[in-house]
Design a protein around this motif. Structure first.
Motif, PDB file in Angstrom:
ATOM      1  N   ILE A 156     -33.445  12.379 -33.772  1.00  0.00           N
ATOM      2  CA  ILE A 156     -32.562  12.544 -32.040  1.00  0.00           C
ATOM      3  C   ILE A 156     -31.863  11.526 -32.076  1.00  0.00           C
ATOM      4  N   VAL A 157     -30.501  11.640 -31.635  1.00  0.00           N
ATOM      5  CA  VAL A 157     -29.851  10.608 -31.336  1.00  0.00           C
ATOM      6  C   VAL A 157     -29.126  10.917 -29.772  1.00  0.00           C
ATOM      7  N   GLU A 158     -28.788   9.991 -29.165  1.00  0.00           N
ATOM      8  CA  GLU A 158     -28.105   9.842 -27.862  1.00  0.00           C
ATOM      9  C   GLU A 158     -26.490   9.863 -27.932  1.00  0.00           C
ATOM     10  N   VAL A 159     -26.078  10.987 -27.330  1.00  0.00           N
ATOM     11  CA  VAL A 159     -24.654  11.224 -27.362  1.00  0.00           C
ATOM     12  C   VAL A 159     -24.022  11.626 -25.978  1.00  0.00           C
ATOM     13  N   ASP A 160     -22.881  11.660 -25.942  1.00  0.00           N
ATOM     14  CA  ASP A 160     -22.094  11.817 -24.847  1.00  0.00           C
ATOM     15  C   ASP A 160     -22.236  13.420 -24.538  1.00  0.00           C
ATOM     16  N   ILE A 175     -16.234  23.631 -20.810  1.00  0.00           N
ATOM     17  CA  ILE A 175     -15.142  24.083 -20.512  1.00  0.00           C
ATOM     18  C   ILE A 175     -13.780  23.163 -20.841  1.00  0.00           C
ATOM     19  N   THR A 176     -13.852  22.120 -20.400  1.00  0.00           N
ATOM     20  CA  THR A 176     -12.876  20.933 -20.413  1.00  0.00           C
ATOM     21  C   THR A 176     -12.906  20.130 -21.861  1.00  0.00           C
ATOM     22  N   LYS A 177     -14.106  20.382 -22.628  1.00  0.00           N
ATOM     23  CA  LYS A 177     -14.481  19.762 -23.766  1.00  0.00           C
ATOM     24  C   LYS A 177     -14.417  18.191 -23.769  1.00  0.00           C
ATOM     25  N   LYS A 178     -14.495  17.652 -22.440  1.00  0.00           N
ATOM     26  CA  LYS A 178     -14.396  16.224 -22.353  1.00  0.00           C
ATOM     27  C   LYS A 178     -15.769  15.615 -21.843  1.00  0.00           C
ATOM     28  N   PRO A 179     -15.863  14.376 -22.047  1.00  0.00           N
ATOM     29  CA  PRO A 179     -17.396  14.040 -21.678  1.00  0.00           C
ATOM     30  C   PRO A 179     -17.578  14.146 -20.098  1.00  0.00           C
ATOM     31  N   ILE A 180     -18.770  14.303 -19.634  1.00  0.00           N
ATOM     32  CA  ILE A 180     -19.017  14.428 -18.393  1.00  0.00           C
ATOM     33  C   ILE A 180     -19.274  13.139 -17.715  1.00  0.00           C
ATOM     34  N   LEU A 181     -18.776  12.803 -16.544  1.00  0.00           N
ATOM     35  CA  LEU A 181     -19.086  11.433 -15.922  1.00  0.00           C
ATOM     36  C   LEU A 181     -20.231  11.580 -14.836  1.00  0.00           C
ATOM     37  N   ASN A 182     -20.882  10.257 -14.683  1.00  0.00           N
ATOM     38  CA  ASN A 182     -21.973  10.204 -13.920  1.00  0.00           C
ATOM     39  C   ASN A 182     -20.996   9.791 -12.302  1.00  0.00           C
ATOM     40  N   ASN A 183     -21.783   9.769 -11.404  1.00  0.00           N
ATOM     41  CA  ASN A 183     -21.037   9.239 -10.180  1.00  0.00           C
ATOM     42  C   ASN A 183     -20.468   7.978 -10.250  1.00  0.00           C
TER      43      ASN A 183
END
Length: 350
Positions: free
Chosen positions: A89-93, A98-106
Motif C-alpha cells: 500500500i502506497v500513498e498517492v495523489d 474527469i479532469t485527470k488532474k490532482p484534487i486539491l484540498n482547501n
C-alpha cells in the motif's frame, strides 16, 4: 543476503552482455537459447555463464515430481532469477476522474489516497541440468515432431501457415535469398535455393514481418533489424533440426560497438520472445498437421457404406448399401403390418 545474490547475478549479466556481442560467445548464447527458448534472456545468459553444456533444466522438486528424476548427490545448482512480485500500500495523489488532474484540498495541498500496487522483485532459485540427475528417461517431444513431419514440404507448409504474410517463390535477380515487403504484406523466397536455405530464409523473413513491419520498429537501424532476424532464424532452425553449423555471426561485434547496454539487452529480449512465440506456433501447427493426417486416414477408410472403425469397435457386420436398404424396408413393412387400425374413432366437432 538474498538481495546481495540477486545484485551479484545482475552485475554478472550486465558485464557479460557487451562481452557476449564482442566474441564468439554470441553463437554459443543462441545455442543455449534454442534449448531454453521459454526462459528469459537474463536466465539464458545465467545458464550459459554457469553451465554452457546444459541441455534441459528444471528445479529440484520439478525433476522429482514431474519427471521422476532425482538430483545426484553433491551436484551444484544453476542460479537463475525468478519473478516474485509482491503487493504493498502506497500513498498517492488523488486524481479527478474527469479532469485527470490532482484534487486539491482547501489549503491548496494535494489530496492523498492509499493505493495498492504490485512491486516487481526477483529472487534467486536454483535449477539443475538433466546431466545432474538420474531416473526415468524424458519423453522427446521435439524428436517425435521431427519424425512426424515427413520432409521439407511439410515444414515449409507449416511456416506458411504461421506467417501473417503470404509466402511465395520469386525469380529474385539480386543476390538476396528473399525479402519481406511490409507495404504489400508479402514474403518472397528466391527460386532454386536448397531446402535448408529455403527454411532458414523463410524464418528470417517471417521474423522481419513480425518485428520490423510497423512504424514503431522502423526506427531501428537496418543492422539491428538484420541481427535480430538472423538470430531468430538461427534459434528456430536449430530447434527444427536444420543444420546451423555454417552460421557465422562475426558482424555482431561491429554492430554492437556503439550500442548502449539497454539497446543490446532490448535486442536479446526481442530475439528470445519472438523465437519462443514462433517455435510454439510451429509446434502447434505440426501437431495440427499430424492430427489432420490421422483424420484423413480415417476418412479414407470410410467407404460410403459402413464406418470401418465402428465395425472394429462394435463388431458390426458390413453390408452392401442395397441390402441395408432392403432390410430397413422389410423392417418398416413388418412394423406397419403389426399396427391394427382402430374401428371406432370419434371425431370431435365444434
Amino acid at each position: 543476503m538474498k538481495e546481495d545474490k540477486v545484485q551479484e547475478l545482475t552485475k554478472q549479466l550486465e558485464e557479460g552482455i557487451k562481452d557476449l556481442y564482442n566474441s564468439d560467445k554470441y553463437k554459443d548464447y543462441l545455442d543455449v537459447m534454442s534449448k531454453f527458448h521459454n526462459y528469459s534472456s537474463n536466465n539464458i545468459g545465467l545458464i550459459l555463464l554457469q553451465k554452457p553444456d546444459a541441455t534441459k533444466v528444471a528445479g529440484f522438486n520439478s525433476w522429482k515430481n514431474n519427471f521422476k528424476r532425482f538430483v545426484s548427490k553433491g551436484e551444484k545448482g544453476i542460479a537463475i532469477l525468478a519473478p516474485a512480485p509482491y503487493k504493498k500500500i502506497v500513498e498517492v495523489d488523488k486524481i479527478d476522474s474527469i479532469t485527470k488532474k490532482p484534487i486539491l484540498n482547501n489549503d491548496g495541498t494535494k489530496e492523498k489516497e492509499q493505493k495498492e500496487i504490485t512491486q516487481n522483485y526477483f529472487r534467486v532459485v536454483y535449477v539443475f541440468d538433466i546431466s545432474q540427475t538420474n531416473g526415468e528417461p524424458l519423453p522427446e517431444l521435439a524428436t517425435k515432431l521431427t519424425e512426424e513431419v515427413k520432409g521439407f514440404d511439410d515444414l515449409f507448409l507449416v511456416l506458411k501457415n504461421v506467417s501473417e504474410f503470404p509466402i511465395e517463390y520469386e525469380d529474385i535477380k539480386s543476390s538476396a535469398n528473399g525479402y519481406c515487403d511490409p507495404v504489400n504484406k508479402r514474403i518472397a523466397i528466391k527460386e532454386g535455393l536448397g531446402e535448408a536455405q529455403i527454411i532458414k530464409t523463410t524464418i528470417h523473413e517471417i521474423a522481419h514481418s513480425i518485428l520490423h513491419s510497423d512504424i514503431k520498429n522502423k526506427e531501428k537501424d537496418s543492422s539491428t533489424r538484420e541481427v535480430e532476424a538472423e538470430s531468430i532464424a538461427y534459434v528456430v532452425s536449430n530447434v527444427l533440426g536444420i543444420d546451423t553449423s555454417s552460421y557465422s555471426f562475426g558482424y555482431v561485434g561491429g554492430w554492437s560497438k556503439d550500442k548502449e547496454l539497454t539497446q543490446l539487452k532490448s535486442s536479446l529480449d526481442t530475439i528470445q520472445k519472438t523465437a519462443h512465440d514462433l517455435i510454439s506456433n510451429v509446434e502447434k501447427e505440426l501437431l495440427l498437421l499430424q492430427r489432420n493426417r490421422e483424420n484423413n486416414l480415417k476418412i479414407s477408410l470410410y467407404d460410403g457404406e459402413v464406418d470401418l472403425d465402428r465395425i472394429k469397435e462394435e463388431n458390426i457386420e458390413k453390408l452392401p448399401l442395397s441390402k441395408k436398404i432392403k432390410e430397413a424396408k422389410e423392417k418398416a413393412d413388418k412394423v406397419n403390418k403389426d399396427i391394427k387400425p382402430e374401428i371406432n374413432v370419434e371425431i370431435e366437432r365444434n
